[in-house]
Design an enzyme around this catalytic site. Structure first.
Site, short mmCIF file in Angstrom:
data_model
loop_
_atom_site.label_atom_id
_atom_site.label_comp_id
_atom_site.label_asym_id
_atom_site.label_seq_id
_atom_site.Cartn_x
_atom_site.Cartn_y
_atom_site.Cartn_z
CB CYS A 48 -0.87 -0.03 1.26
SG CYS A 48 -1.90 1.41 1.54
N GLY A 49 0.38 2.32 -0.52
CA GLY A 49 1.11 3.58 -0.47
C GLY A 49 1.38 4.03 0.96
#
Length: 164
Positions: free
Chosen positions: A39-40
């Site tokens: 995930c970012g």
């Protein structure tokens, strides 16, 4: 389905397949986070570990619950997740088995957390990975934080809670 009055008493399975409750971790404050490895926001693991290190002796318990419901960003099994967290971010705080946080199969802990602290416009639904819930020693949800809230931004609330 069993209901619990206190989220700290809900059985949870650790990433190494042991059943415990958060209360067994003996905290004065708990930071519950749904996590993901791809995930970012994954670099927040570093900040979460820093909080665990800085406030652990004072009673903060950071706990991570991997979740694959958002963009399939946690595809690995428990062994892969644990290895990723340790190797890439030095995670030493307790990690739990993968859970769902929304929908019919949402983990009972998340059902209770979302009800106690709805998000924007009263929606209980968790919008993305790295949504955070801060609980006191009695299991009361103090605050819900958006995924965009960096762990270091929680220090004031954590310190206030630990001084109670």
């Amino acid at each position: 389905m069993t209901t619990y009055d206190n989220p700290l008493h809900i059985p949870c399975t650790t990433i190494d397949n042991r059943e415990i409750t958060l209360a067994e971790l003996g905290g004065k404050a708990y930071l519950v986070v749904n996590t993901a490895s791809k995930c970012g926001f994954t670099p927040q693991y570093k900040g979460l570990e820093a909080l665990a290190q800085e406030y652990g002796e004072q009673g903060l318990r950071v706990v991570g619950f991997p979740c694959n419901q958002f963009g399939a960003q946690e595809p690995g099994d428990e062994g892969q997740i644990a290895e990723f967290c340790e190797l890439n971010y030095g995670v030493s705080f307790p990690m739990f088995s993968k859970v769902e946080v929304n929908g019919a199969n949402a983990h009972p802990l998340y059902v209770q957390l979302k009800k106690a602290a709805p998000g924007l416009l009263g929606s209980e639904r968790i919008k993305w990975n790295f949504t955070k819930f801060l609980l006191d020693a009695n299991g009361r949800v103090i605050k819900r934080y958006a995924p965009t809230t960096a762990p270091e931004q929680l220090k004031g609330d954590i310190e206030a809670l630990l001084k109670r």
